[in-house]
Write a protein that holds these residues in place. Structure first.
Motif, PDB file in Angstrom:
ATOM      1  N   SER A 160      -8.603   1.053  -2.064  1.00  0.00           N
ATOM      2  CA  SER A 160      -8.858   0.019  -1.297  1.00  0.00           C
ATOM      3  C   SER A 160      -6.694  -1.342  -1.694  1.00  0.00           C
ATOM      4  O   SER A 160      -6.517  -1.399  -3.629  1.00  0.00           O
ATOM      5  N   VAL A 161      -6.302  -1.968  -1.283  1.00  0.00           N
ATOM      6  CA  VAL A 161      -5.245  -2.743  -1.851  1.00  0.00           C
ATOM      7  C   VAL A 161      -5.287  -3.704  -1.392  1.00  0.00           C
ATOM      8  O   VAL A 161      -5.317  -4.099  -0.080  1.00  0.00           O
TER       9      VAL A 161
ATOM     10  N   ARG B  53       0.980  -1.128   0.005  1.00  0.00           N
ATOM     11  CA  ARG B  53       0.616  -0.077   0.079  1.00  0.00           C
ATOM     12  C   ARG B  53       0.518   1.401   0.123  1.00  0.00           C
ATOM     13  O   ARG B  53       0.891   2.650  -0.670  1.00  0.00           O
TER      14      ARG B  53
ATOM     15  N   VAL C  82      -5.597  -3.724  -6.884  1.00  0.00           N
ATOM     16  CA  VAL C  82      -5.611  -2.533  -6.575  1.00  0.00           C
ATOM     17  C   VAL C  82      -6.709  -1.258  -6.787  1.00  0.00           C
ATOM     18  O   VAL C  82      -7.164  -1.812  -7.968  1.00  0.00           O
TER      19      VAL C  82
ATOM     20  N   GLU D  58       0.583   4.316  -2.838  1.00  0.00           N
ATOM     21  CA  GLU D  58       0.830   5.805  -2.059  1.00  0.00           C
ATOM     22  C   GLU D  58       1.606   6.627  -2.850  1.00  0.00           C
ATOM     23  O   GLU D  58       1.111   7.754  -2.768  1.00  0.00           O
TER      24      GLU D  58
END
Length: 347
Positions: A86-87, A55, A96, A59
């Motif tokens: 979400s991941v 994640r 993803v 990001e």
């Protein structure tokens, strides 16, 4: 679920990470930080950032190059402020889910660049064998198995990739709602051919049930079908021109099935509802058993029958293959609305 061709992309490059989705931690040998892929002078370039999770890598990618990196000519095709919803990780597949901003615009090259950056970034992590991209929870809308996007692509000759494998294409059919998950076998069997026929009908392709080059090229960029009508609740659309049945819940297509309706227009048009269901129904006029029968007007029903050709061939009922009939029978509860129409009449 929408038109078949789309400029939105999704990538599923093989299989995925064998760690719990809640952990999302990098393997111990991942090294210091995470590798983020941007571009410079039109070529992919990596930068190393702090982080210890998948994640965190995503990001950092969405955050874009730092001012110092931009001063070095490093750029990103990913729109700023793209939300990360979400991941998750399952069976070594990293999924993803991003906001619609990721797929905004109609520049196919830019969209391809975004996908490439994201896939390279995630696949730079050891053990990751594939990436699936969703847009706001939607189904994947692209399939590129075999890509090794960790390497920069320096020349056109290096851009060719292996053809998608049967299992990948079957999973694609599942993702789009044409095939049951149990149909992902890696073998191009009759069940796969039946699902391909449904897809070819929806996409207005030649109807041969084969995973030929044109069908595959369309399949990997397709989006899930969408209803022609906007009606709340659970219902079924029978689209006579395409010869498909759309199983719909809350204006989202759950499954699309290959059907054959009445020859010569014998299947009545209009809006009806399921009023009788029989696991085995005896047809008095034709003296034949009709498995998984769901009647929606008079003696007209959805039911299993063989063959299910690519054109209208029944005496009025809607024929469904043995692979889809039990599922449709379960979906078509008593009172479920059934809309039967020729799509051309709606335009």
């Amino acid at each position: 679920m929408p038109t078949v061709m789309s400029n939105h992309f999704s990538v599923k490059c093989g299989a995925f990470l064998a760690i719990a989705a809640c952990a999302l931690a990098l393997p111990p040998a991942a090294g210091a930080g995470v590798q983020i892929w941007f571009s410079a002078a039109g070529n992919p370039v990596p930068v190393v950032r702090d982080g210890t999770t998948i994640r965190a890598a995503v990001e950092q990618l969405l955050a874009g190059p730092t001012p110092a990196e931009r001063g070095q000519g490093i750029r990103s095709a990913v729109p700023l402020r793209t939300p990360l919803l979400s991941v998750t990780v399952e069976r070594r597949i990293v999924t993803v889910d991003l906001g619609a901003r990721f797929a905004a615009g109609r520049d196919e090259a830019a969209l391809g660049g975004r996908v490439g950056q994201l896939v390279r970034t995630v696949r730079a992590i050891p053990s990751v064998r594939g990436v699936r991209i969703l847009i706001e929870g939607g189904v994947p809308v692209g399939l590129f198995p075999g890509y090794d996007l960790r390497r920069p692509v320096a020349a056109p000759a290096e851009r060719s990739t292996p053809a998608p494998q049967t299992r990948d294409l079957q999973q694609r059919l599942v993702d789009l709602g044409f095939l049951a998950p149990s149909g992902v076998t890696g073998i191009a069997d009759v069940q796969t051919s039946t699902a391909v026929l449904g897809f070819q009908k929806w996409a207005n392709l030649s109807r041969d049930g084969a995973l030929g080059s044109t069908t595959v090229a369309t399949l990997v960029r397709a989006t899930r079908p969408s209803p022609a009508l906007r009606v709340p609740g659970r219902r079924i659309e029978v689209q006579l021109r395409r010869q498909v049945g759309l199983l719909i819940q809350g204006n989202k297509v759950v499954r699309t099935v290959h059907i054959s309706s009445g020859t010569g227009g014998l299947t009545p048009r209009g809006s009806f509802s399921i009023y009788r269901k029989e696991r085995y129904s005896w047809s008095v006029p034709f003296k034949v058993w009709l498995p998984w029968a769901s009647y929606f007007t008079g003696g007209i029903a959805f039911h299993e029958f063989a063959p299910v050709p690519t054109y209208p061939a029944s005496h009025g009922c809607v024929r469904v293959s043995r692979y889809d009939a039990p599922m449709l029978f379960g979906f078509a509860e008593s009172g479920t609305r059934v809309d039967v129409f020729d799509e051309a009449a709606l335009s």
